[in-house]
Enzyme design. Sequence first.
Site, mmCIF file in Angstrom:
data_model
loop_
_atom_site.group_PDB
_atom_site.id
_atom_site.type_symbol
_atom_site.label_atom_id
_atom_site.label_comp_id
_atom_site.label_asym_id
_atom_site.label_seq_id
_atom_site.Cartn_x
_atom_site.Cartn_y
_atom_site.Cartn_z
ATOM 1 N N GLU A 283 0.826 -1.202 0.000
ATOM 2 C CA GLU A 283 0.000 0.000 0.000
ATOM 3 C C GLU A 283 0.867 1.261 0.000
ATOM 4 O OE1 GLU A 283 -3.685 -1.740 2.672
ATOM 5 O OE2 GLU A 283 -2.491 -0.069 3.392
ATOM 6 N N CYS B 219 -2.977 -2.813 14.959
ATOM 7 C CA CYS B 219 -2.638 -2.524 13.563
ATOM 8 C C CYS B 219 -3.174 -3.585 12.609
ATOM 9 C CB CYS B 219 -1.121 -2.428 13.432
ATOM 10 S SG CYS B 219 -0.584 -2.208 11.726
ATOM 11 N N CYS C 217 2.925 8.564 1.680
ATOM 12 C CA CYS C 217 3.292 7.581 2.713
ATOM 13 C C CYS C 217 3.616 6.273 2.000
ATOM 14 C CB CYS C 217 2.126 7.400 3.682
ATOM 15 S SG CYS C 217 2.393 6.099 4.895
ATOM 16 N N CYS D 256 -2.954 1.593 7.702
ATOM 17 C CA CYS D 256 -2.000 0.843 6.898
ATOM 18 C C CYS D 256 -2.323 -0.642 6.978
ATOM 19 C CB CYS D 256 -0.558 1.129 7.338
ATOM 20 S SG CYS D 256 -0.033 0.385 8.854
ATOM 21 N N CYS E 202 4.069 -7.172 8.035
ATOM 22 C CA CYS E 202 4.899 -6.709 9.149
ATOM 23 C C CYS E 202 4.928 -7.761 10.248
ATOM 24 C CB CYS E 202 4.357 -5.396 9.708
ATOM 25 S SG CYS E 202 5.461 -4.650 10.937
ATOM 26 N N CYS F 200 2.036 -5.159 16.387
ATOM 27 C CA CYS F 200 1.364 -4.098 17.159
ATOM 28 C C CYS F 200 -0.129 -4.437 17.213
ATOM 29 C CB CYS F 200 1.604 -2.738 16.524
ATOM 30 S SG CYS F 200 3.355 -2.354 16.342
#
Length: 374
Positions: A98, A127, A113, A348, A120, A124
């Site tokens: 993205e 997220c 961005c 995100c 990832c 977190c």
Amino acid sequence: MEAVNVKTSKTLSDLSVADLETRLAAWGFKASHAEALLRAYYETGDETGWRDLLLPKGLTERLHEEFLVNRPEQVARQVAEDGTTKLLLKLADGRTVETVMMTDFREDRVAGCVSSQVGCAMGCDFCATTKTGFERNLTAGEIVEQFLALRRAAAEVGKRVQTLVFMGMGEPMLNLENVLEAVRRIAPNELGALGWRQITVSTVGIVPGIEAMAAANLNIHLAVSLHAPDNATRAKLLPMGKRFGVEEILAAADRYQVKTGRPVTIQYCLLKGVNDSPEQARQLAALVGVRRMHVNLLWYNPTGLSLKGVAYERADVETGEAFVEVLRAHGVVAHFRRPRGRDIDAACGQLRRRMIAGVNGGTLGGTDGSQERS
Ligand code: SF4
């Protein structure tokens, strides 16, 4: 913590000027064409600028034979009412990342961005990206291509890219070599010409990464996603908080400030009943008030149950305003980031997750964003 680095088919943007000079010379062309070729490619975000160059016969054909030009392909695009545009880009190996353009940055400028990894591994808890896991690091060229895609998208609405943040999918410090290599092509006048000070790299607090970025001695900004002033709360939200404590992270950020002279930004996403109390605001103020760090407060949009089964909620407006007032009363420079893209998959990893799940086909209408983009 070591991330796997998979090299995909080479894009033109995987090459530095020196790399291309070597290639051109090996093919029997003048090496001096390399910088002009790449600069024109970076200026337009595609090869249209090559038409204005006096290139020898057969050179562009050879480039196409050897490299992927104008990659990656845009497979989904969401445009919010406020103009925030999210692009889902397909890489040469079929994976997607993205990239986001915030069109309301200035009348004639946008903020971009970019992602640094596919997925990832940081986990977190609030997220969306982490829910699809980690797949691989992006190459420097794949990061540059996101910037070029933003350039093209900005040009379509009559604007230019003014700033770039590494706050998309992934933890940039775990792919720092490629991130910095991309920065070295995006920032300087010879290629991307965005400017060093226009670039911010964000981290959840990987201390060796902060140190390495300081050692790289580039004039770029550092942002630290703190999200809690104490280690216990932070460790619940960010698993990496168990490895690096708040004081250790801020000490590394201090050293970054001293080395670069660039004020560090502290990012803090307000979560209802988790990190939004007046006491936590006072704790945060005590940490950053003695430093020259700015605090960016972010509103959160719920994304459903987290990996740990928690349904995080956005802090109440009154609570958020009280929080920022406490910070300011202690002399901290703090403000809220403008909410953007709330009518699309603003957070995100969210559009990618939606596409992977085959839900809604990447069209407009997602309402379950998470933290707002900065
Ligand atoms: S917030 Fe950033 S570092 Fe944390 S899981 Fe999401 S993408 Fe990774």
